[in-house]
Design an enzyme around this catalytic site. Structure first.
Site, PDB file in Angstrom:
ATOM      1  N   ASP A 280       7.536  23.126 -10.555  1.00  0.00           N
ATOM      2  CA  ASP A 280       6.393  22.959 -10.473  1.00  0.00           C
ATOM      3  C   ASP A 280       6.802  20.802 -10.477  1.00  0.00           C
ATOM      4  O   ASP A 280       7.585  21.153 -10.427  1.00  0.00           O
ATOM      5  CB  ASP A 280       6.429  23.916 -11.833  1.00  0.00           C
ATOM      6  CG  ASP A 280       4.992  23.195 -12.962  1.00  0.00           C
ATOM      7  OD1 ASP A 280       3.869  22.395 -11.766  1.00  0.00           O
ATOM      8  OD2 ASP A 280       4.347  23.665 -13.317  1.00  0.00           O
TER       9      ASP A 280
HETATM   10  C1  BGC Z   1       0.634  22.883 -12.835  1.00  0.00           C
HETATM   11  C2  BGC Z   1       0.899  23.810 -12.196  1.00  0.00           C
HETATM   12  C3  BGC Z   1       0.383  23.365 -10.372  1.00  0.00           C
HETATM   13  C4  BGC Z   1       0.876  21.805  -9.941  1.00  0.00           C
HETATM   14  C5  BGC Z   1       0.401  21.388  -9.210  1.00  0.00           C
HETATM   15  C6  BGC Z   1       1.275  21.448 -12.629  1.00  0.00           C
HETATM   16  O1  BGC Z   1       0.343  20.543 -13.599  1.00  0.00           O
HETATM   17  O2  BGC Z   1       1.808  23.362 -14.081  1.00  0.00           O
HETATM   18  O3  BGC Z   1       0.237  24.829 -12.309  1.00  0.00           O
HETATM   19  O4  BGC Z   1       0.339  24.059  -9.791  1.00  0.00           O
HETATM   20  O5  BGC Z   1       0.780  21.149 -11.624  1.00  0.00           O
HETATM   21  O6  BGC Z   1      -1.177  21.052 -10.124  1.00  0.00           O
END
Ligand code: BGC
Length: 755
Positions: A280
């Site tokens: 993530d």
């Molecule tokens: C989120 C993800 C997301 C990623 C990219 C993170 O903060 O938890 O679900 O895909 O950011 O934006």
């Protein structure tokens, strides 16, 4: 072929930038790679291409591939023609890839460059229980991804709704692992079928936003396998998903991004995952431990990551990043802490996806059309099928347009289209239909549609700063409501109260909304309450006197039209709750074990999540899992379950084992979601009262009857045995239950599982 000069000079800089990613591949593959190199042959088997390409890579190039080159791009290797994977957030449509949520939210203003279809939120799609539609949604989103020149969509979200207060409940598919698995598989098939890369997320147990980078979820092995992992298992085993995104949180004391137990033992070995694990955004905290645990690609990377990481707020919230840079990875390889074989595995996984998805041979140049009528139609169908009619006393609904002369549409969510919750999933659409717009469009000129705010949205409207101003707004609402035939009160939350990044503060409606409902109901007996939320809210103050109640969730850009079509009976509601609605937060299973203490949250309720808890421990919810009304009625009959066939093995060789008849006994066409639960009569271990193991959304014309067939396999009768480290189906007596919700079982049949 010569590489354009701009690309060369950029390549020589340490950080790979977004501009570099934009260099056209065709101009960059080097001439010293023979044109007939196996990896360049689209007809060669993927594994052969991977092996050939890997063998041509330097160790530096391999190390480069383990971290992003930008905010939403993996690292390209131009010498070999390896493209960057260009990503976009998801899951309910394409969100801008310009940067972090803060950046893209700002970019989402009136000058937004990326305007894509805002599809219904995950929970709305879950409420449709329509796997075919979810697959179409995945396909439509993938088409938009390609049209916009991207390659990957960061979704679906399949984390389980453990607590009603999780800020991202709207993004997921509800509380049940079987339902989440079926819908996740459907979404992934839709996306991958278009040659677009999905990322099933967040692995694993990202069930609260509170301190999401630091929280340590303590979950026993059985609970993990039975509740929090099945949707990921199905994504790998059934949809052959190309990427899995690891979660921010810790599970059993280890950050997911460096959990060998999760990434290697469960995902790669137990499930047989062949694609790559992506972190993530800012979820890594080490170099060798992450790589060795099975982390393949760290995101974000390059200069955008460095700039973001340098911010105090990034550090304060606990993000970790910049651990898998080429420099750090190479140093660990040289020090012997990372084996080259491990690096080869990481890179092979990324290459495998680049080849398997078709990205290597057919890059997506962009420039296509988005928000097409076909895509809008999918969004509209999702919003319509996902609407759940929770109460319809005295058959107030559907409204008869011929008999109604006036409607008041009231509330802080009436005139604004609240398409989704907040955070990385929020899509900026070119247009969005608010409930008021939808009702006005449908009502036509013969019905006078009035609008009153009634109460400002908490934290949004300065208009209600003083008690006088608030009283004034409420008075306007009741005066208007008293004069019309029907009042529609649209309440709920919005992205600043329900979002990624923080949990919802309370299950209660935002300030003043309960009072608004009560006041309107007092002056107009024909009041319809519409909820625009991602999950349950407390409704005990007014529900007894509310004639009609609809949950519209966050239904995307077409939600206003969907709502109007259900209110006026053009569409017959068929949505069913994918999550139990408790009466009070205190009744929910994780109460007392959320958000945890000292950054540790004990999943003490174990497998008793959602209806598994309410139905086993006899706690009456406000509305049960699987519940939803229709304007017609359905009867169930002739249930037959065939015990002998059950011994024949897994679903790979399925037999029709459960048959029943379902009939539409009313006067309007409609759809029923027939649910199959299994109750274990004999287990030696503690098991829930019943578990969902099948469902079908059946469309039936008025008076029509259809046979519904379910296929079951041994795994549907099994529990996870921590001692055997395997799923175990104990031979003996089970009961097959079919019904219209977890608490409305219409038919039961015994079924014996033979050895
Ligand atoms: C989120 C993800 C997301 C990623 C990219 C993170 O903060 O938890 O679900 O895909 O950011 O934006």
């Amino acid at each position: 072929m010569r590489r354009p000069l701009a690309c060369v000079s950029l390549l020589q800089t340490a950080a790979l930038s977004l501009a570099l990613v934009a260099c056209p591949l065709s101009l960059t593959a080097q001439s010293n790679i023979p044109a007939d190199a196996p990896y360049r042959n689209p007809a060669a088997p993927v594994e052969q291409r991977v092996a050939d390409l890997l063998a041509r890579m330097t160790i530096e190039e391999k190390a480069t591939m383990l971290s992003g080159s930008g905010w939403m791009e993996s690292a390209p290797i131009y010498r070999l023609g390896i493209p960057a994977i260009k990503m976009a957030d998801g899951p309910m449509g394409v969100r801008s890839w310009a940067g972090s949520s803060a950046v893209t939210s700002a970019a989402n203003g009136p000058a937004a460059k990326v305007l894509a279809t805002s599809f219904p939120s995950g929970v709305t799609m879950a409420a449709t229980w329509d796997t075919e539609l979810v697959q179409q949604e995945g396909q439509a989103i993938a088409q938009e991804v390609k049209a916009l020149g991207r390659d990957m969509i960061l979704g679906p979200t399949v984390n389980i709704n453990r607590v009603p207060l999780w800020g991202r409940n709207f993004e997921g598919y509800g509380e049940d692992p079987y339902l989440a698995a079926r819908l996740g598989v459907a979404y992934i098939k839709g996306v991958q079928g278009e040659g677009v890369i999905p990322s099933v997320k967040h692995f694993a147990a990202n069930n609260e936003e509170f301190e999401r980078h630091r929280i340590d979820a303590h979950i026993d092995e059985r609970t993990l396998h039975e509740i929090y992992l099945p949707a990921f298992k199905a994504a790998v085993e059934e949809a052959n998903v190309w990427t899995v995104m690891s979660a921010y949180n810790k599970v059993n004391s280890v950050h997911c991004a460096e959990s060998t137990a999760l990434l290697t033992d469960v995902l790669k070995k137990e499930f047989g995952f062949k694609g790559f694990v992506i972190s993530d955004w800012g979820s890594t905290y080490s170099t060798a431990p992450s790589v060795n645990a099975g982390m393949d690609l760290e995101m974000p990377g390059g200069q955008p990551m460095q700039t973001w990481l340098a911010r105090a707020s990034t550090q304060a919230s606990g993000n970790g990043a910049g651990w898998l840079t080429a420099e750090k990875v190479l140093a660990e390889v040289k020090a012997g802490h990372i084996k080259e074989a491990t690096l080869n595995d990481n890179v092979s996984r990324i290459l495998r996806v680049i080849f398997a998805s078709g990205l290597f041979d057919h890059p997506h140049p962009g420039g296509g059309e988005v928000d097409t009528p076909a895509q809008q139609a999918v969004a509209l169908r999702g919003a319509t099928e996902g609407l759940v009619l929770l109460k319809n006393a005295g058959s107030l609904l559907p409204l008869d347009a011929a008999k109604i002369h006036s409607i008041a549409v009231i509330g802080p969510n009436a005139a604004v289209a609240r398409t989704g919750g907040g955070g990385s999933s929020l899509v900026r659409p070119a247009h969005a239909i608010a409930p008021l717009d939808g009702i006005r469009d449908r009502a036509g000129s013969n019905i006078d549609v009035k609008y009153v705010l009634g109460v400002g949205m908490e934290g949004e409207d300065p208009i209600q700063e003083t008690p006088e101003a608030r009283a004034n707004l409420l008075r306007q609402a009741t005066e208007t409501a008293a004069k019309v035939d029907v009042a529609v009160v649209v309440v709920g939350r919005y992205p600043k109260l329900e979002s990624e990044g923080f949990d919802v503060k309370t299950m209660d409606l935002p300030a003043g909304q309960d009072e608004l409902i009560e006041a309107v109901e007092k002056v107009n007996p024909h009041t319809i309450v519409v909820l625009n939320t991602g999950d349950a809210i407390t409704m005990t103050k007014w529900l007894d006197t509310t004639p009609a109640l609809v949950e519209m969730w966050y239904g995307g850009q077409e939600a206003g039209h969907a709502l109007a079509s259900v209110l006026f009976g053009d569409a017959n509601p068929s949505g069913k709750l994918p999550v139990s609605f408790p009466k009070r937060f205190e009744d929910s299973p994780a109460y007392g074990h959320y958000p945890g203490e000292n950054l540790k949250v004990d999943y003490a309720e174990g497998i008793y999540v959602g209806y598994r808890y309410y139905d086993t421990k006899n706690v009456e919810p406000q509305f049960p899992f699987g519940f939803g009304l229709s304007y017609t009625t359905f009867t169930y009959s002739d249930l037959q379950a065939f015990p002998l066939e059950i011994a024949t093995g897994p679903k790979s060789s399925p037999m029709p084992l459960v048959l029943l008849e379902v009939k539409n006994t009313g006067t309007s066409d409609g759809a029923e979601v027939v649910q199959l639960y299994i109750h274990d009569n004999h287990s030696k271990i503690d098991r829930p009262a019943h578990e969902l193991k099948g469902f079908q959304r059946v469309e039936l014309k008025a008076g029509e009857e259809k046979e519904v067939t379910f296929l079951l396999g041994r795994e549907d009768f099994a529990y996870w045995s921590p001692t055997k480290k395997a799923w175990v189906a104990e031979p003996g007596k089970f009961e097959i239950q079919v019904g219209s919700s977890s608490r409305d079982i219409r038919l039961r049949a015994p079924l014996e599982l033979k050895k």
